[in-house]
Design an enzyme around this catalytic site. Structure first.
Site, PDB file in Angstrom:
ATOM      1  N   LEU A 162       0.865  -1.174   0.000  1.00 56.28           N
ATOM      2  CA  LEU A 162       0.000   0.000   0.000  1.00 56.28           C
ATOM      3  C   LEU A 162       0.901   1.223   0.000  1.00 56.28           C
ATOM      4  CD1 LEU A 162      -2.646  -0.938   2.742  1.00 56.28           C
ATOM      5  CD2 LEU A 162      -2.929  -1.086   0.265  1.00 56.28           C
ATOM      6  N   ASP A 163       0.466   2.294  -0.640  1.00 57.45           N
ATOM      7  CA  ASP A 163       1.220   3.535  -0.588  1.00 57.45           C
ATOM      8  C   ASP A 163       1.376   3.997   0.853  1.00 57.45           C
ATOM      9  OD1 ASP A 163       1.345   3.594  -3.346  1.00 57.45           O
ATOM     10  OD2 ASP A 163      -0.385   4.921  -3.562  1.00 57.45           O
ATOM     11  N   LYS A 164       2.389   4.783   1.116  1.00 60.71           N
ATOM     12  CA  LYS A 164       2.656   5.288   2.456  1.00 60.71           C
ATOM     13  C   LYS A 164       1.405   5.888   3.096  1.00 60.71           C
ATOM     14  CE  LYS A 164       5.217   8.933   4.861  1.00 60.71           C
ATOM     15  NZ  LYS A 164       6.196  10.050   4.735  1.00 60.71           N
TER      16      LYS A 164
END
Length: 338
Positions: A162-164
């Site tokens: 998942l993106d940050k």
């Protein structure tokens, strides 16, 4: 399903507690003498032959750091072509990348765990893998502290990311066989991943739509991804299904179902629909819609357990910043309809 928070305790050395001793990293200087077999070869490839116990990636890092000398001068280009009888020196020392694979104590929100895998509810702001600018404090570091056996697995068992600034559910393998099985299941689109997103603007299209548009690196801004025409630009096929859940004048609440897992896929496809995510400044989303990161939450994860064969289905409640942004926008979230 009951949420369990695990807090992993770390141990500090006396020097770390006192903060008074700075330890220099261990290093070794090794002479280099290239021969006819290396003539015309890229520097990084020649170094692999000269220092075979280290990976090409690690040796490239040393070149980037200016730790390789050739004929008396520092070289910082891995693509430099060496010549027969060139001489030099390489300084073998830890790099940020080489030290990234270390355990770090952190609180992990573990939704489910057994001997084969675990499911984690990742908070927004936590980076998944070490990368430039984030060589420590990542989910991978936390997983290594949670289970020492994770050192035996590539990426500590992480099979998707998942993106940050995206929150929500991730599955992590605890054995190599389960890791391989989960990777195959994701590639075969047998793992169901659904997200909730707050899009900018009033939704005016069909209640359900499909975006089947390839994604590649933005040819104008290399920091972004973009919807691309594969006949003109490199990229990969990407498909997302969108279902409208709630609508208001300034924003819409949408369920997003991934069929592929491209970098920034939902963010790019929502921008393609002219509904960039609230808080997603990179893709045109407004920062004035009540949330300070992209309004994207991986709320549901479903798959068949690779060992037991049981159907696993997990859901995660909305994080506070996401849920608090809904009412001021005139949006209501009803879990019962999902």
């Amino acid at each position: 399903m009951k949420k369990t928070e695990l807090i992993i305790s770390g141990t500090l050395t006396l020097d770390e507690l006192e903060g008074s001793v700075q330890v220099e990293p261990e290093m070794e200087q090794r002479p280099l003498v290239f021969n006819a077999a290396h003539h015309g070869m890229r520097l990084d490839r020649a170094l692999v032959d000269m220092v075979p116990e280290f990976s090409r990636s690690y040796l490239q890092q040393l070149i980037d750091l200016g730790r390789v000398w050739l004929n008396g001068r520092v070289l910082v280009k891995a693509s430099h072509r060496v010549r027969a009888a060139d001489t030099g020196l390489i300084e073998l020392r830890p790099t940020p990348q080489s030290q990234a694979f270390k355990a770090e104590a952190m609180a992990l929100d573990v939704v489910y765990v057994d001997a084969h895998l675990l499911v984690i509810n990742k908070p927004a702001g936590l980076v998944v893998h070490p990368a430039p600018g984030n060589w420590a404090g990542t989910l991978m570091n936390g997983l290594l502290a949670y289970d020492a056996k994770a050192f035996d697995l590539p990426r500590a068992g992480i099979v998707h990311r998942l993106d940050k600034d995206t929150s929500g559910l991730m599955v992590v393998a605890r054995t190599r066989s389960v890791m391989d099985a989960l990777v195959r299941a994701i590639a075969a689109r047998e793992v169901k991943r659904q997200y909730l997103a707050i899009g900018q603007g009033h939704w005016s299209g069909a209640l359900r739509c499909v975006v089947d548009v390839a994604i590649g690196r933005d040819p104008v801004n290399r920091l972004r991804m973009a919807a691309v025409d594969l006949s003109l630009h490199p990229g990969k096929a990407a498909r997302t299904d969108f279902d409208l859940l709630a609508n208001a004048d300034r924003a819409c609440l949408v369920q997003c179902t991934l069929h592929t897992g491209r970098t920034h896929q939902i963010r790019v496809h929502m921008a393609k629909l002219a509904h960039p995510l609230a808080g997603d400044a990179l893709y045109g989303g407004s920062m004035a819609l009540g949330i300070q990161r992209q309004a994207l939450h991986a709320y549901r994860l479903a798959f068949v357990h690779p060992v037991t064969g049981l159907a696993m289905d997990f859901s995660a409640v909305l994080p506070d910043d996401f849920s608090q942004a809904l009412n001021p926008l005139g949006l209501k979230y009803n879990r019962e309809i999902l």
